[in-house]
Write a protein that holds these residues in place. Structure first.
Motif, PDB file in Angstrom:
ATOM      1  N   ALA A 116     -31.183  35.659  -5.651  1.00  0.00           N
ATOM      2  CA  ALA A 116     -29.994  36.494  -5.524  1.00  0.00           C
ATOM      3  C   ALA A 116     -29.126  35.950  -4.404  1.00  0.00           C
ATOM      4  O   ALA A 116     -29.607  35.248  -3.508  1.00  0.00           O
ATOM      5  CB  ALA A 116     -30.383  37.948  -5.242  1.00  0.00           C
ATOM      6  N   GLY A 117     -27.839  36.270  -4.460  1.00  0.00           N
ATOM      7  CA  GLY A 117     -26.912  35.878  -3.407  1.00  0.00           C
ATOM      8  C   GLY A 117     -26.606  37.071  -2.518  1.00  0.00           C
ATOM      9  O   GLY A 117     -26.084  38.078  -2.981  1.00  0.00           O
ATOM     10  N   LYS A 118     -26.942  36.971  -1.238  1.00  0.00           N
ATOM     11  CA  LYS A 118     -26.751  38.068  -0.293  1.00  0.00           C
ATOM     12  C   LYS A 118     -25.622  37.726   0.672  1.00  0.00           C
ATOM     13  O   LYS A 118     -25.740  36.792   1.464  1.00  0.00           O
ATOM     14  CB  LYS A 118     -28.040  38.312   0.489  1.00  0.00           C
ATOM     15  N   GLY A 161     -26.030  19.859  -2.101  1.00  0.00           N
ATOM     16  CA  GLY A 161     -26.798  20.886  -1.403  1.00  0.00           C
ATOM     17  C   GLY A 161     -28.043  20.349  -0.724  1.00  0.00           C
ATOM     18  O   GLY A 161     -28.018  19.281  -0.125  1.00  0.00           O
ATOM     19  N   TYR A 162     -29.125  21.092  -0.859  1.00  0.00           N
ATOM     20  CA  TYR A 162     -30.374  20.790  -0.162  1.00  0.00           C
ATOM     21  C   TYR A 162     -31.575  20.953  -1.086  1.00  0.00           C
ATOM     22  O   TYR A 162     -31.531  21.729  -2.056  1.00  0.00           O
ATOM     23  CB  TYR A 162     -30.577  21.756   1.016  1.00  0.00           C
ATOM     24  N   SER A 178     -17.816  25.658  -1.466  1.00  0.00           N
ATOM     25  CA  SER A 178     -17.351  24.514  -0.687  1.00  0.00           C
ATOM     26  C   SER A 178     -18.477  23.778   0.015  1.00  0.00           C
ATOM     27  O   SER A 178     -18.335  22.592   0.342  1.00  0.00           O
ATOM     28  CB  SER A 178     -16.322  24.967   0.351  1.00  0.00           C
ATOM     29  N   SER A 179     -19.595  24.452   0.274  1.00  0.00           N
ATOM     30  CA  SER A 179     -20.675  23.804   1.007  1.00  0.00           C
ATOM     31  C   SER A 179     -21.936  24.647   0.936  1.00  0.00           C
ATOM     32  O   SER A 179     -21.892  25.843   0.637  1.00  0.00           O
ATOM     33  CB  SER A 179     -20.267  23.602   2.469  1.00  0.00           C
ATOM     34  N   PHE A 180     -23.057  24.005   1.236  1.00  0.00           N
ATOM     35  CA  PHE A 180     -24.328  24.684   1.443  1.00  0.00           C
ATOM     36  C   PHE A 180     -24.727  24.509   2.898  1.00  0.00           C
ATOM     37  O   PHE A 180     -24.181  23.664   3.616  1.00  0.00           O
ATOM     38  CB  PHE A 180     -25.416  24.094   0.545  1.00  0.00           C
ATOM     39  N   ALA A 181     -25.666  25.305   3.355  1.00  0.00           N
ATOM     40  CA  ALA A 181     -26.177  25.187   4.715  1.00  0.00           C
ATOM     41  C   ALA A 181     -27.674  25.471   4.714  1.00  0.00           C
ATOM     42  O   ALA A 181     -28.201  26.083   3.771  1.00  0.00           O
ATOM     43  CB  ALA A 181     -25.457  26.159   5.654  1.00  0.00           C
ATOM     44  N   GLU A 182     -28.336  25.031   5.778  1.00  0.00           N
ATOM     45  CA  GLU A 182     -29.781  25.200   5.893  1.00  0.00           C
ATOM     46  C   GLU A 182     -30.112  25.609   7.325  1.00  0.00           C
ATOM     47  O   GLU A 182     -29.563  25.038   8.275  1.00  0.00           O
ATOM     48  CB  GLU A 182     -30.473  23.876   5.549  1.00  0.00           C
ATOM     49  N   ASP A 183     -30.993  26.597   7.494  1.00  0.00           N
ATOM     50  CA  ASP A 183     -31.402  26.955   8.848  1.00  0.00           C
ATOM     51  C   ASP A 183     -32.692  26.231   9.210  1.00  0.00           C
ATOM     52  O   ASP A 183     -33.194  25.399   8.443  1.00  0.00           O
ATOM     53  CB  ASP A 183     -31.526  28.481   9.001  1.00  0.00           C
ATOM     54  N   ASN A 184     -33.240  26.524  10.375  1.00  0.00           N
ATOM     55  CA  ASN A 184     -34.407  25.786  10.853  1.00  0.00           C
ATOM     56  C   ASN A 184     -35.706  26.165  10.155  1.00  0.00           C
ATOM     57  O   ASN A 184     -36.736  25.529  10.379  1.00  0.00           O
ATOM     58  CB  ASN A 184     -34.545  25.973  12.371  1.00  0.00           C
ATOM     59  N   LYS A 185     -35.642  27.168   9.299  1.00  0.00           N
ATOM     60  CA  LYS A 185     -36.808  27.528   8.485  1.00  0.00           C
ATOM     61  C   LYS A 185     -36.687  26.995   7.060  1.00  0.00           C
ATOM     62  O   LYS A 185     -37.558  27.234   6.234  1.00  0.00           O
ATOM     63  CB  LYS A 185     -36.980  29.047   8.462  1.00  0.00           C
ATOM     64  N   GLY A 186     -35.607  26.283   6.786  1.00  0.00           N
ATOM     65  CA  GLY A 186     -35.400  25.740   5.456  1.00  0.00           C
ATOM     66  C   GLY A 186     -34.770  26.703   4.478  1.00  0.00           C
ATOM     67  O   GLY A 186     -34.666  26.404   3.282  1.00  0.00           O
ATOM     68  N   GLU A 187     -34.307  27.861   4.968  1.00  0.00           N
ATOM     69  CA  GLU A 187     -33.612  28.801   4.087  1.00  0.00           C
ATOM     70  C   GLU A 187     -32.192  28.280   3.843  1.00  0.00           C
ATOM     71  O   GLU A 187     -31.595  27.632   4.696  1.00  0.00           O
ATOM     72  CB  GLU A 187     -33.577  30.201   4.696  1.00  0.00           C
ATOM     73  N   ILE A 188     -31.666  28.572   2.653  1.00  0.00           N
ATOM     74  CA  ILE A 188     -30.386  28.001   2.226  1.00  0.00           C
ATOM     75  C   ILE A 188     -29.292  29.059   2.144  1.00  0.00           C
ATOM     76  O   ILE A 188     -29.515  30.177   1.669  1.00  0.00           O
ATOM     77  CB  ILE A 188     -30.543  27.278   0.877  1.00  0.00           C
ATOM     78  N   PHE A 189     -28.106  28.665   2.591  1.00  0.00           N
ATOM     79  CA  PHE A 189     -26.911  29.489   2.535  1.00  0.00           C
ATOM     80  C   PHE A 189     -25.855  28.734   1.727  1.00  0.00           C
ATOM     81  O   PHE A 189     -25.905  27.513   1.604  1.00  0.00           O
ATOM     82  CB  PHE A 189     -26.368  29.751   3.944  1.00  0.00           C
ATOM     83  N   LEU A 190     -24.904  29.465   1.180  1.00  0.00           N
ATOM     84  CA  LEU A 190     -23.788  28.804   0.507  1.00  0.00           C
ATOM     85  C   LEU A 190     -22.487  29.431   0.952  1.00  0.00           C
ATOM     86  O   LEU A 190     -22.428  30.613   1.295  1.00  0.00           O
ATOM     87  CB  LEU A 190     -23.936  28.808  -1.008  1.00  0.00           C
ATOM     88  N   LEU A 191     -21.440  28.610   0.983  1.00  0.00           N
ATOM     89  CA  LEU A 191     -20.139  29.027   1.492  1.00  0.00           C
ATOM     90  C   LEU A 191     -19.130  29.098   0.358  1.00  0.00           C
ATOM     91  O   LEU A 191     -18.968  28.136  -0.402  1.00  0.00           O
ATOM     92  CB  LEU A 191     -19.634  28.041   2.543  1.00  0.00           C
ATOM     93  N   ASP A 192     -18.464  30.227   0.246  1.00  0.00           N
ATOM     94  CA  ASP A 192     -17.366  30.411  -0.693  1.00  0.00           C
ATOM     95  C   ASP A 192     -16.076  30.111   0.065  1.00  0.00           C
ATOM     96  O   ASP A 192     -15.799  30.726   1.102  1.00  0.00           O
ATOM     97  CB  ASP A 192     -17.375  31.853  -1.207  1.00  0.00           C
ATOM     98  N   HIS A 193     -15.287  29.171  -0.447  1.00  0.00           N
ATOM     99  CA  HIS A 193     -14.070  28.746   0.233  1.00  0.00           C
ATOM    100  C   HIS A 193     -13.086  29.891   0.440  1.00  0.00           C
ATOM    101  O   HIS A 193     -12.195  29.810   1.294  1.00  0.00           O
ATOM    102  CB  HIS A 193     -13.408  27.626  -0.583  1.00  0.00           C
ATOM    103  N   SER A 194     -13.249  30.963  -0.322  1.00  0.00           N
ATOM    104  CA  SER A 194     -12.358  32.107  -0.168  1.00  0.00           C
ATOM    105  C   SER A 194     -12.727  32.963   1.037  1.00  0.00           C
ATOM    106  O   SER A 194     -12.017  33.929   1.338  1.00  0.00           O
ATOM    107  CB  SER A 194     -12.351  32.960  -1.441  1.00  0.00           C
TER     108      SER A 194
END
Length: 391
Positions: free
Chosen positions: A28-30, A309-310, A365-381
């Motif tokens: 899911a996307g939170k 992404g990752y 526009s991009s993905f991101a990763e924290d130090n636990k390997g969890e993934i985030f994504l960025l909506d350009h809006s």
């Protein structure tokens, strides 16, 4: 007591329970924070938990508390006066934290300035919360030529060197043939050593060191516009997503220790297909083969502009373990696959599952990763989401 009967009952009960459980949990996307102006990058220094540094294309970086979504009172960095936003693909585009950021406060950014130049700049944050612009040191500067295809990604590899992903200089079809020109930094993956107190050094094992016709900073070439790349935090493998021209988008998988001196093919080819004979044309005999390509279009397995992404190495979403997660910007779809023996296998589409309640992820526009390997994504809006397990 009939032990045999009890055992049989337990087996039957277990079978019933197991049959009612889902085979796997859904993703899911939170939403965790919103209101950003064209966010294009997010990340976190080593040793930090619960925070995310979020970059706006116009030139600011904010520190966000993941649990509350609250922004820092002041930006971590503000270089809006230096950054060009004349072109849609220009701006503050990348940031890299070295391992020793918590000690030194030094970090690196990639932006296009008002003279159409790409600049790799070192900054120092004394309090690790804000940055004095006066600490800027320009490390590397080179012309972008046009207003698009600026690449913009930078990060530190497992070898401790800074990698810089450059586009081919812009326009269309690489009109100045920069990607195959070893005398140009454009259309390349660069690799430099920024450990000196000032400036940088060229690693002695860079593949074109000693070649008078080549820039020694080049690690690999033949890229069109690498938009978001990543190192697998578990294996050290390198993933490069290269935006296509008119037909194909591609993902390149480079196992750790490989890829030095590689030609990724542009503009001799787009994806796996030779470019039209009216251009450079022909095959790229030594080109590095992409692990995955997809055709332009708006279908379920199509798109128009890849966002790399990752490989998921977190623990909160077991369904994604070991899967390379990526997306398309203009046909906003989110996919994943498993790399096996250099091939993309078990392709999945997560687009529908990741849509938030009452909303829609529009421009990834991009993905991101924290130090636990969890993934985030960025909506350009303007919204940042975390990929979580559906409750």
């Amino acid at each position: 007591m009939d032990l045999k009967a009890l055992t049989l009952s337990a087996v039957v009960l277990s079978a019933v329970v197991l049959s009612t459980l889902p085979l796997h949990a859904e993703v899911a996307g939170k939403p965790i924070a919103k209101g950003f102006e064209r966010p294009v990058w997010a990340g976190v220094p080593q040793g930090v938990e619960g925070k995310l540094w979020v970059m706006e294309q116009a030139g600011r970086v904010w520190i966000v508390d993941i649990a509350s979504g609250k922004w820092s009172d002041k930006p971590f960095l503000d270089v809006r006066e230096l950054v060009s936003r004349k072109g849609n693909e220009e701006g503050l585009l990348g940031l890299a934290f070295p391992k020793d950021f918590q000690t030194t406060g030094r970090y690196y950014v990639n932006y296009t300035d008002k003279e159409k130049q790409t600049k790799i700049v070192r900054y120092t944050s004394a309090d690790k919360q804000t940055t004095d612009p006066a600490t800027a040191e320009e490390i590397l500067v080179y012309p972008s030529e046009f207003e698009n295809h600026n690449g913009g990604w930078i990060d530190f590899g497992p070898d401790g060197y800074l990698y810089i992903g450059n586009g081919d200089g812009g326009s269309g079809n690489d009109p100045k043939q920069r990607a195959q020109d070893l005398g140009s930094l454009l259309g390349k993956m660069l690799r430099i050593d920024v450990s000196p107190e000032k400036g940088y050094k060229v690693p002695a094992d860079n593949p074109f060191v000693g070649n008078a016709k080549a820039k020694p900073e080049i690690w690999a070439y033949g890229l069109r516009n690498p938009w978001r790349n990543s190192f697998d935090r578990e294996t050290g493998d390198f993933w490069i997503a290269d935006v296509g021209q008119n037909q194909w988008e591609e993902v390149n998988f480079v196992p750790k220790g490989k890829g030095s001196g590689a030609d990724f093919g542009w503009r001799l080819r787009e994806g796996l297909v030779a470019t039209p004979t009216g251009g450079v044309g022909g095959e790229a005999p030594k080109a590095y083969e992409p692990i995955y390509v997809y055709k332009h279009g708006m279908g379920e397995k199509e798109g128009l502009s890849i966002t790399g992404g990752y490989v998921y190495r977190g623990s909160a979403v077991p369904e994604l373990k070991g899967r390379y997660v990526f997306a398309d910007y203009q046909n906003p779809r989110i996919w994943s696959f498993v790399e096996k023996d250099g091939k993309a296998t078990d392709f999945k589409d997560h687009t529908k599952a990741l849509q938030p309640e009452g909303g829609r992820i529009n421009l990834i526009s991009s993905f991101a990763e924290d130090n636990k390997g969890e993934i985030f994504l960025l909506d350009h809006s303007g919204v940042v989401y975390q990929i979580v397990e559906k409750k």
